[in-house]
Design a protein around this motif. Structure first.
Motif, PDB file in Angstrom:
ATOM      1  N   GLN A 108      -8.257  -4.874  -0.625  1.00 46.29           N
ATOM      2  CA  GLN A 108      -6.974  -4.490  -0.011  1.00 46.29           C
ATOM      3  C   GLN A 108      -7.329  -5.146   1.393  1.00 46.29           C
ATOM      4  O   GLN A 108      -6.271  -5.708   1.920  1.00 46.29           O
ATOM      5  CB  GLN A 108      -7.122  -3.089  -0.070  1.00 46.29           C
ATOM      6  N   VAL A 116      -3.122  -1.538   6.521  1.00 51.51           N
ATOM      7  CA  VAL A 116      -1.917  -1.097   5.548  1.00 51.51           C
ATOM      8  C   VAL A 116      -0.937  -1.918   5.219  1.00 51.51           C
ATOM      9  O   VAL A 116      -0.469  -2.691   6.388  1.00 51.51           O
ATOM     10  CB  VAL A 116      -1.559   0.447   5.672  1.00 51.51           C
ATOM     11  N   ALA A 117       0.089  -1.824   4.404  1.00 49.97           N
ATOM     12  CA  ALA A 117       0.951  -2.897   3.982  1.00 49.97           C
ATOM     13  C   ALA A 117       1.911  -3.039   5.092  1.00 49.97           C
ATOM     14  O   ALA A 117       2.128  -4.020   5.629  1.00 49.97           O
ATOM     15  CB  ALA A 117       1.512  -2.650   2.538  1.00 49.97           C
ATOM     16  N   VAL A 141       0.261  11.788   5.952  1.00 51.52           N
ATOM     17  CA  VAL A 141      -0.935  11.559   4.901  1.00 51.52           C
ATOM     18  C   VAL A 141      -1.917  12.606   5.088  1.00 51.52           C
ATOM     19  O   VAL A 141      -2.210  13.537   4.229  1.00 51.52           O
ATOM     20  CB  VAL A 141      -1.597  10.243   4.859  1.00 51.52           C
ATOM     21  N   GLY A 182      -4.025   5.010   5.622  1.00 50.40           N
ATOM     22  CA  GLY A 182      -3.423   4.598   4.389  1.00 50.40           C
ATOM     23  C   GLY A 182      -3.202   5.658   3.529  1.00 50.40           C
ATOM     24  O   GLY A 182      -4.156   6.457   3.408  1.00 50.40           O
ATOM     25  N   PHE A 183      -2.288   5.703   2.606  1.00 51.74           N
ATOM     26  CA  PHE A 183      -2.066   6.602   1.811  1.00 51.74           C
ATOM     27  C   PHE A 183      -2.917   6.659   0.705  1.00 51.74           C
ATOM     28  O   PHE A 183      -3.736   7.474   0.414  1.00 51.74           O
ATOM     29  CB  PHE A 183      -0.610   6.670   1.151  1.00 51.74           C
ATOM     30  N   SER A 184      -2.911   5.693  -0.348  1.00 51.45           N
ATOM     31  CA  SER A 184      -3.585   5.517  -1.449  1.00 51.45           C
ATOM     32  C   SER A 184      -4.969   5.605  -1.391  1.00 51.45           C
ATOM     33  O   SER A 184      -5.986   6.261  -2.082  1.00 51.45           O
ATOM     34  CB  SER A 184      -3.281   4.442  -2.422  1.00 51.45           C
ATOM     35  N   ARG A 185      -5.685   4.850  -0.268  1.00 53.99           N
ATOM     36  CA  ARG A 185      -6.759   4.968   0.023  1.00 53.99           C
ATOM     37  C   ARG A 185      -7.450   6.151   0.267  1.00 53.99           C
ATOM     38  O   ARG A 185      -8.788   6.506  -0.071  1.00 53.99           O
ATOM     39  CB  ARG A 185      -7.306   3.945   1.110  1.00 53.99           C
ATOM     40  N   ALA A 202       0.777  -3.178  -5.231  1.00 56.25           N
ATOM     41  CA  ALA A 202       0.596  -1.970  -4.276  1.00 56.25           C
ATOM     42  C   ALA A 202       2.024  -1.515  -3.668  1.00 56.25           C
ATOM     43  O   ALA A 202       2.181  -0.384  -3.645  1.00 56.25           O
ATOM     44  CB  ALA A 202      -0.290  -2.354  -3.137  1.00 56.25           C
ATOM     45  N   SER A 226       5.859   0.319  -5.621  1.00 52.89           N
ATOM     46  CA  SER A 226       5.955   1.699  -5.789  1.00 52.89           C
ATOM     47  C   SER A 226       6.606   2.264  -4.496  1.00 52.89           C
ATOM     48  O   SER A 226       7.079   3.301  -4.428  1.00 52.89           O
ATOM     49  CB  SER A 226       4.747   2.497  -6.181  1.00 52.89           C
ATOM     50  N   ASP A 236       0.635   5.091  -2.004  1.00 55.62           N
ATOM     51  CA  ASP A 236       0.444   3.779  -2.569  1.00 55.62           C
ATOM     52  C   ASP A 236       0.903   2.472  -1.634  1.00 55.62           C
ATOM     53  O   ASP A 236       0.591   1.391  -2.229  1.00 55.62           O
ATOM     54  CB  ASP A 236       1.122   3.648  -3.960  1.00 55.62           C
ATOM     55  N   SER A 237       1.192   2.961  -0.452  1.00 57.08           N
ATOM     56  CA  SER A 237       1.162   1.632   0.411  1.00 57.08           C
ATOM     57  C   SER A 237      -0.038   0.960   0.746  1.00 57.08           C
ATOM     58  O   SER A 237      -0.113  -0.090   1.054  1.00 57.08           O
ATOM     59  CB  SER A 237       2.164   2.168   1.628  1.00 57.08           C
ATOM     60  N   SER A 238      -0.984   1.823   0.635  1.00 55.42           N
ATOM     61  CA  SER A 238      -2.290   1.143   1.137  1.00 55.42           C
ATOM     62  C   SER A 238      -3.604   2.123   0.679  1.00 55.42           C
ATOM     63  O   SER A 238      -3.290   3.299   0.312  1.00 55.42           O
ATOM     64  CB  SER A 238      -2.414   0.944   2.534  1.00 55.42           C
TER      65      SER A 238
END
Lengths: 598, 598
Positions: free
Chosen positions: A42, A82-83, A291, A330-333, A381, A384, B596-598
Motif C-alpha cells: 500500500q 491513503v488514496a 474512522v 486510513g480506513f481498511s488498514r 482498493a 469500492s 477500503d480507501s486505504s
C-alpha cells in the motif's frame, strides 16, 4: 484542570503505557505483523499515486506512526499514506512543479509541513469543528469523484504507456491518444494481478473457510492477498527479466532508513500551497476522525477530536522531516489493525519498526516490482469508494444536498480536487442560508382539552379569531428577519378581528441583532394597528439576551412561559385598551440606518 | 392568478389611477411642489458627490420618478439620487475611469443599467430575499462608515482645494497635504452655509412655531432651508462676482430636458463593474424597501418587495437611458413627501415635472451656485447617519454581531465601500455558521405534576437515571451533526445506568443528509451500548422527510408525539431486551465514504 490531568490529556500515551502488560504486547505484536504485510504494497502504491518515488511511501509509514502512538487518542487507528490524500497531493503539488523533479518533492514536503502546522494549531485552539463544514454529501461526492480519477490515472500503468493529468478530460485525452503504444506484457501482468486481487477479495475468505480455516484467520489471510500478488509479480519479473523487456518497475531504491529532511522555507511556495494544504488537512482529519470514532465506539472507547488534530498534525510534521508525504488515518488498514486484535497505539509503533526493517532489507526485491502491480492494487482498493448508493439515497432524501453532491462530483472530475471540494463547500453554505431564509411558520391551535398546540393545517384544533398563535420554526437571524416582518404584517392585514398575536418561540434558538430590530419594528407596527404582540416558550438563553435590551419594555404584550398560559390569559379576552401609537416612537428596522440620508 | 390580477400586480398604477379624484390631485400637487424644492439642491449635491456634472442629478430625478410611479408599490416613496448610493457610484466608477471624463460618465451609465437589470431580474424570479444577507449590523456599520467618508470627501469643497480619494487614508492625506491652499472666501461661504443649515435644522421649526405657524407648516418650511441657502449663496456669488475671485461654482450647464443616452455595450466594462453594480442594487433595494415599509405601515398599506425590485429596476434603467445615475428610494425626501400629504405615486410624477421645469429654466441661476454650498448641504444631510448609538447597542446585545459591524466599518474606511460591505457580509455568514455549529443542548426533566419539561439546570424538575431526555436547540445540519455525536456519546459514556435516550426535537426544523447519517451512527452505537434511542416532538415537515428513508426502521426506540408521552412510556420502565448489536450492521457516518480507501 491541574497540570497532571492536562499532561495526560496532551500525551495520551501516559494513559496506556503505565499499565502496558505482556498479553497486550503479544496482541499488539501480532496485529503489527499483519498490518505491516498489508502496508508495504500500500505504501509503495500510494507513493506512486502521489507521483513520488516508491520508497517515500515507506518513509511516510515509519515516523508518523511513532508520533501518532504518542499523541493520538485512538487505540487502533493506523496512520500513513491513503488514496484520496495521495491524489490531492499529486494534484496540488503538480500545480507548482513537474512530477519527478526535486521541486516536486520539496512541494510535497511543504504540503506535509503546512498540513501538520494547520492541524496542530487547530487542535490547540480547539477548532476541530471547522472540519464539519465539509458536509457528508460533499465528502461522499468528493471521494467518489476522486476514486474515479484515481482509477483513470492508474490505467496508464496497466497499459504501460506515458500520460499525465488529474482531471477526467486530461486523463481520458491522454489515454485515448497513447493507447496504441500499449505494452502487452505489462497489460497482461497488470490485468492478471487485477483479476487475482478481485477474485481474492470476493472468494478467498469463503474459500479458506471451506478449507477449514477459522473465519478470522481466513479473513486476515485474504487481506494479505496484495502482498502475495507483489511477491509473485516480483518473482516473475526477476525470473523472466520482464524489466529488460520494457515492463516498468519500481527500480533500484536506496536501502536506508528515512532521511532527515528540512522543508523549503520559500514563503512564495508556502503561500501558493496554502489552500491546498488546508484542504488536505480537512479531508484527512474528517477521514481519520470518522474512522477513529467508528472503531472506538465498537469497544466503548472515545477519541478526542481536538487531540486527534494534534496527533495527526504531529504525524504530518514527522512525515515532512523524514522525507515523507501527507498522511492520515486510513480506513481498511485501521480495520485490519483492529480485527487483528491491536489493543494500544504500540501496535502502530511496532508496525513502524516492521516497515523500517522492510525499507532496510527488501529494497533489492522491490526494485523488481512492476508498477502495473501497484496500479492494480490501487484500483482494487479504490473502486469500492465509488458510492452510487449514497448518491441515490441523497437524491431521495434531499434535492438540495443532492445538488451540492453533484456539484462536488462534476467540478472535481472536470476541474480537479481543489475546485471540486471548494465548490461543494460553497454551495452547501449558500443552500443552507437559502433554506433558513424562508423559515417554516405554522399557525397553531389548541388540541382540545389538552395543553398542546399543533399546526391548524395538520390537526383538528381550537382557534380564536381575535387571538393568533404563530409558531416560527427557525432561529431568527439576518437572513430571515425581514421575511418574518412580511409574514406577520400580511397576517394582520388579512385578519381585521385580530387583537392578540402570540409568537411561539420554542424553535427559536437565537435572535440576532437584525431579528431584534425586526421584532421591534413588528411590535411598533402592530401596536399602531391595535394588535398586541406576545411571546411564549422563549428559551432561557434567548430570554437572557433580550433582558439586556429595552425590547421587553417596548413590547406591547407579555411574555408567557408556555403557549397554554398565553391561551388561558388571552383566549376570548378583549384587548386591553391600547394607548394610540405614540408618534414620537420611531420605527426601528433598517430604515433607521438611512434616516435623513436623502 | 388570472391575467387581470397579474396585470394589476405588475402595474400597481392600475390599482390607484382609476379612482384618482380631485382631492387626491390637490394633495399630490402640494406635496410635489414641496418635494421639488427640497430635491433641486439635493440632486445637484449628490451628482457632485458622485463626481458628476450637477445637471446629471436633475436628469436622474425626472424619468426614474415617472417610471417608479407606474411600477412601484409604495404610495409615497420618492426615488432619486441618494447619498450612500452616490458615494458607491463615485468609488466604483472611479476604479475604471478618472472622474470628469467621458469614460467616467459612461461607467456610471453602465452601473445604472446593470443595477436596473439585476433588480428587474431579481424581481421577476422573486429573489428579494437575497437582500436579507445584508444584516442590520453590516448595513448600519456600512452607512456610518460611508457617512464619515462623505463628510471627509466634501471638506475639500469647503476649503476650496483640489484632492481626491474614497478612503479614510487617501482623503486625510489629500486634505493634510493641500490645506495650506485653502481659499478663504470659499471657506467663509461654506462655513456660513453649514452653520445656517445646522441652526435651521435645530431651531428653525420651533422658532417658526413660536412665531405662530402651524407645526406642520413650520416643519415643511424648516425642511426648505437648503433651497434658501442655495438661493442666498447664488445671489451673493452673482452680486459679489465671487466666481471671478476663485470660488468654485457649478458653472454653465445646458438648459435642457434629459438627453437620450445608450449605455456602452463594452462587455469588459460590464464584467469589471458587475460586483459594484450588484452591491449598489442590494444596498439601494434594502434602503428603499425599509423606507417604503416604514411609511406604508403608518397608513396600514403594504408594499410588495418583489414588485419593488421591478419598480426600482425600471427607475435605474430609465436613469441609464436619460443621462442619469444610479437611484433609489431616499428616506428624508420620502418622509417629506409623506408629511406633505402625498397620496399616490402621482405626486412623484408631478415632482418629476417640477424638476424638468427647473432644469429648463433655472440653469442660468444654478451656474452661480458655489460648490461649497452643495458640500455644506451634503455634510448636514449625512452627519445624522453616523449612528454611534447603534454601535453601542450592538456591542451590548451581541459581541459577534458587533464584530461584523466593526469589520464593515473599518474595512469600508480603509479599503473602500466595496471591500467593506463584502467583508461584512462574509464575516456575518461565517459567524452565523460558527454559532450554529455548537448548538445549545439541554438535559430536560418533568415539571412536577405537569406535562411540561424544562432544563434541569434552570428549574426544579423530576429526572430518571435510566431515562435521559436531551433537547437539541438547533436544526441539525452538516455544521453541527458531528458535534451532536460527540455530545450524545459523551453522555452515554458518563451514565452507566442509562437505558433510554430521548431526543426532544421541538427545536429541530431541519435534518439534512449529514445529520441523518449522524443520527444513524448514534442509533447504531447506542444500540451497541444497550441504550435505546427515541425521538419526541418531531415536526411535521421533518417527520415527512424521515419517512422517506429507512432510518425509522433502524431506530432502536420509538417516535413519540410529545415528550410527556415518552416520559409516561419510559419512566421507570426497564429497557426492552435488546438484540445484541448485529455485527453485519455497518456503522454509517462519514467513515463509510472512505471504507477500503486505504
Amino acid at each position: 484542570m491541574n497540570a497532571m490531568a492536562r499532561l495526560r490529556r496532551m500525551l495520551p500515551i501516559t494513559q496506556w503505557l503505565p499499565e502496558y502488560g505482556r498479553d497486550t504486547l503479544a496482541n499488539d505484536l501480532v496485529a503489527a505483523l499483519i498490518v505491516t504485510v498489508l502496508l508495504i504494497p500500500q505504501s509503495l502504491a500510494y507513493a506512486m499515486l502521489a507521483g513520488l518515488p516508491a520508497q517515500i511511501g515507506l518513509y511516510a509509514s515509519i515516523m508518523p506512526l511513532l508520533v501518532y502512538a504518542i499523541f493520538g487518542t485512538s487505540r487502533t487507528l493506523s496512520v500513513g499514506p491513503v488514496a484520496v490524500i495521495s491524489l490531492m497531493t499529486a494534484t496540488i503539488a503538480g500545480q507548482v512543479a513537474g512530477q519527478g523533479g526535486a521541486d516536486y518533492q520539496s512541494a510535497v514536503l511543504v504540503l506535509a509541513s503546512m498540513s501538520g502546522i494547520i492541524l496542530v494549531l487547530m487542535g490547540i485552539v480547539r477548532l476541530g469543528l471547522l472540519a464539519n463544514f465539509l458536509s457528508h454529501p460533499v465528502i461522499s461526492g468528493f471521494v467518489t469523484a476522486s476514486a474515479l480519477i484515481i482509477v483513470l490515472s492508474q490505467l496508464k500503468h496497466l497499459l504501460g504507456i506515458e500520460t499525465s493529468g488529474h482531471t477526467l478530460l486530461t486523463l481520458a485525452e491522454g489515454l485515448f491518444s497513447h493507447w496504441q503504444a500499449t505494452h502487452w506484457p505489462t497489460l497482461l501482468l497488470g490485468l492478471g494481478t487485477l483479476v487475482f486481487l478481485l477474485v481474492a477479495r470476493r472468494w478467498l475468505k469463503p474459500g479458506l473457510i471451506m478449507l477449514g480455516l477459522a473465519p478470522r484467520a481466513a479473513d486476515l489471510l485474504a487481506k494479505a492477498a496484495p502482498i502475495l500478488a507483489v511477491a509473485v509479480t516480483i518473482g516473475l519479473t526477476w525470473g523472466l527479466k520482464l524489466d529488460q523487456q520494457g515492463v516498468s518497475v519500481v527500480g533500484t531504491i536506496p536501502a536506508s532508513l528515512p532521511p532527515l529532511t528540512m522543508p523549503s522555507l520559500d514563503i512564495g511556495l508556502w503561500r501558493e500551497l496554502f489552500v491546498g494544504a488546508l484542504l488536505i488537512s480537512m479531508v484527512g482529519f474528517v477521514e481519520s476522525v470518522s474512522v477513529g470514532q467508528t472503531l472506538a465506539a465498537k469497544r466503548r472507547q472515545r477519541i478526542d477530536p481536538d487531540q486527534e488534530l494534534i496527533g495527526l498534525g504531529g504525524s504530518n510534521l514527522a512525515a515532512a522531516m523524514t522525507g515523507g508525504m501527507p498522511v492520515t488515518g486510513g480506513f481498511s488498514r485501521s480495520v485490519v489493525n483492529f480485527d487483528a486484535g491491536a489493543e494500544t497505539p504500540a501496535a502502530g509503533a511496532f508496525t513502524a519498526m516492521g516497515i523500517a526493517l522492510a525499507s532496510l532489507t527488501l529494497t533489492p526485491l522491490i526494485a523488481y516490482l512492476p508498477l502495473a502491480t501497484l496500479a492494480a492494487t490501487i484500483i482494487v482498493a479504490v473502486v469500492s469508494l465509488i458510492d452510487l448508493r449514497a448518491i441515490a439515497q441523497t437524491w431521495a432524501y434531499s434535492r438540495s444536498d443532492f445538488a451540492a453532491m453533484m456539484a462536488t462530483i462534476l467540478v472535481t472530475l472536470v476541474y480537479g480536487v481543489e475546485s471540486g471540494i471548494l465548490a461543494g463547500v460553497g454551495l452547501s453554505l449558500v443552500i443552507h442560508l437559502y433554506r433558513t431564509s424562508r423559515p417554516h411558520v405554522a399557525l397553531i391551535g389548541r388540541v382540545p382539552d389538552s395543553e398542546h398546540f399543533r399546526n391548524v393545517d395538520r390537526h383538528r384544533v381550537e382557534t380564536d379569531d381575535q387571538l393568533t398563535i404563530l409558531r416560527v420554526d427557525e432561529s431568527l437571524y439576518f437572513a430571515n428577519s425581514r421575511y418574518l416582518e412580511d409574514i406577520v404584517l400580511g397576517l394582520v392585514a388579512s385578519q381585521p378581528e385580530l387583537r392578540h398575536l402570540v409568537l411561539a418561540c420554542q424553535a427559536v434558538n437565537l435572535i440576532d441583532t437584525s431579528a431584534l430590530d425586526s421584532l421591534e419594528a413588528i411590535n411598533t407596527r402592530l401596536e399602531g394597528a391595535g394588535v398586541q404582540l406576545h411571546l411564549s416558550e422563549v428559551k432561557g438563553p434567548v430570554m437572557d439576551r433580550l433582558r439586556k435590551t429595552d425590547f421587553l419594555d417596548h413590547l406591547s404584550g407579555d411574555v408567557f412561559l408556555s403557549t397554554f398560559d398565553a391561551w388561558r390569559a388571552l383566549h376570548g379576552a378583549r384587548a386591553s385598551a391600547l394607548s394610540s401609537p405614540d408618534p414620537s416612537k420611531h420605527d426601528p428596522g433598517t430604515a433607521r440606518h438611512f434616516s435623513d440620508s436623502s
